[in-house]
Design an enzyme around this catalytic site. Structure first.
Site, PDB file in Angstrom:
ATOM      1  CG  HIS A 305      -2.012   1.018   1.135  1.00  0.00           C
ATOM      2  ND1 HIS A 305      -2.870   1.136   0.071  1.00  0.00           N
ATOM      3  CD2 HIS A 305      -2.370   1.994   2.011  1.00  0.00           C
ATOM      4  CE1 HIS A 305      -3.719   2.128   0.280  1.00  0.00           C
ATOM      5  NE2 HIS A 305      -3.437   2.670   1.450  1.00  0.00           N
ATOM      6  CG  PHE A 401      -9.175   7.255   5.549  1.00  0.00           C
ATOM      7  CD1 PHE A 401      -7.856   6.917   5.797  1.00  0.00           C
ATOM      8  CD2 PHE A 401      -9.449   8.570   5.204  1.00  0.00           C
ATOM      9  CE1 PHE A 401      -6.839   7.852   5.701  1.00  0.00           C
ATOM     10  CE2 PHE A 401      -8.447   9.524   5.105  1.00  0.00           C
ATOM     11  CZ  PHE A 401      -7.134   9.160   5.349  1.00  0.00           C
TER      12      PHE A 401
END
Length: 413
Positions: A305, A401
């Site tokens: 990521h 998130f």
């Protein structure tokens, strides 16, 4: 997993700041080319962050008529262009599948925010009577999947995903599941994003999440480097064509890689920060590896990521060590966000494409801008130069998130 049908990637449609289409995109990555520069789309002079990875000279006329362009937000333009490229890349014809057996899952983290901002200004300045009647269809996230189905007449499963920066990986993993269990024979899947806008960029600036290295745009995204100070916004789409293996083989399709595992978890920890011990993404990695049925030592590459934020890179490193133990030192880990920027909902789609190309082409793209090692990030990040390597199996990690974690495992057929 013998009771499940096999799923392969046969088409790739990258629409990115460093290249559009497989060849331009891959060449840029191998060359270590940065797509980051000063923001040109709006006046960013008063913003703390004034840099982004914009797509310059997007060839909209290749994909759309003038009439179509007036009815699509930019994120949908990127999504549909990516789908067209993936289908072309796969050499898929109208007669290869029944329309009822092809579906679409394309997601976005933010959706049509450019349209929303512009129409909000019109509402404020000129009143509701001047709003476009296409406002709602242009901003809703599911319209990307809908437009692809409308363009190609695909009548199979059709939905969307919105899990922030894990969106693209979730979309591809969910699409693979539908094929595995017989609900479809082929799926167009991935993510799209076009959030280089004053409101979106301003919001991330307010969070202090983005790099402020405005005097060095090309060097601003520096995952795992000790000098990293935040992510750089990117835009575009990453769309793949997935097919059931036997169908793909019978039609003579070129296969990039097989989807051999998929893991998803939630940190249940914080609205933006990953779990401090990396346990959430580690579990997702473990699930994807377990489903693959392949030995741990076969996984020699991870597209991380790797956002270039202080916490993400540290915790993802911990997660990789948690899963691989001592053998983590022998795993190549790179973050192509160092070149493309962070494409939010499109990140997982783009990075799944990268991972498939690594397997298919025997090379690993670098993590550029890696100049000052961080003692807490101590893996092989393929610094600054691409590397030739035969990779049999690989992982793509994405975190969003809200604590969303998604990991796809790909393998050579």
């Amino acid at each position: 997993m013998s009771d499940k049908r096999r799923v392969v990637i046969t088409g790739c449609g990258p629409v990115t700041p460093v290249g559009i289409g497989v060849e331009d995109f891959w060449s840029a990555l191998i060359e270590g080319k940065s797509g980051v520069g000063p923001v040109e789309r709006y006046d960013a002079a008063n913003f703390p962050t004034r840099i982004a990875a914009e797509i310059r000279n997007f060839p909209a006329e290749r994909f759309f008529s003038t009439k179509e362009l007036k009815r699509m937000d930019l994120f949908c333009q990127y999504a549909l262009a990516g789908a067209i490229l993936a289908i072309e890349d796969a050499g898929l014809s109208e007669t290869d599948y029944s329309p009822e057996r092809i579906g679409v899952i394309i997601g976005s983290g933010i959706g049509g925010i450019e349209t929303l901002e512009k129409q909000a200004e019109i509402l404020r300045d000129r009143g509701p009577g001047r709003l476009t009647p296409f406002l709602i269809p242009m901003i809703i996230i599911n319209m990307a999947s809908g437009l692809v189905a409308i363009r190609f007449g695909y009548k199979g499963p059709n939905t969307c995903v919105a899990t922030a920066c894990a969106t693209g990986t979730h979309a591809i993993g969910d699409a693979a599941r539908l094929i595995q269990h017989g609900h479809a024979d082929a799926m167009v899947a991935g993510g799209a994003e076009a959030a280089i806008t004053p409101l979106a960029m301003g919001g991330f600036c307010a969070m202090k999440a983005m790099s402020r290295r405005n005097d060095d745009p090309a060097g601003a995204s520096r995952p795992f480097d000790a000098g990293r100070d935040g992510f750089v916004m990117g835009e575009g789409a990453g769309i793949v064509l997935l097919e059931e293996y036997e169908h793909a083989r019978r039609r003579g399709a070129r296969i990039y890689a097989e989807v051999i595992g998929y893991g998803m978890t939630c940190d249940a920890n914080h609205i933006t920060a990953p779990a401090p011990d990396g346990s959430g993404v580690a579990k997702a990695m473990e699930l994807s590896i377990k489903e693959s049925g392949r030995p741990l030592d076969q996984f020699t590459y991870i597209n991380a990521h790797g956002t270039s934020t202080p916490l993400n890179d540290k915790f993802e490193t911990l997660a990789i060590r948690k899963v691989f133990g001592d053998s983590a030192d022998h795993v190549m880990v790179s973050s192509t966000k160092s070149m493309t920027g962070h494409l939010i909902g499109a990140a997982g789609g783009i990075e799944t494409i990268v991972t498939a190309l690594v397997i298919a082409r025997g090379a690993v793209p670098p993590t550029i801008n890696y100049t000052d090692p961080d003692p807490e990030c101590d893996l092989d990040y393929v610094p600054n130069e691409a590397r030739e390597a035969a990779v049999e199996a690989a992982l793509n990690n994405n975190l969003g998130f809200g604590g969303h974690n998604a990991v796809i495992a790909l393998g050579r057929v």
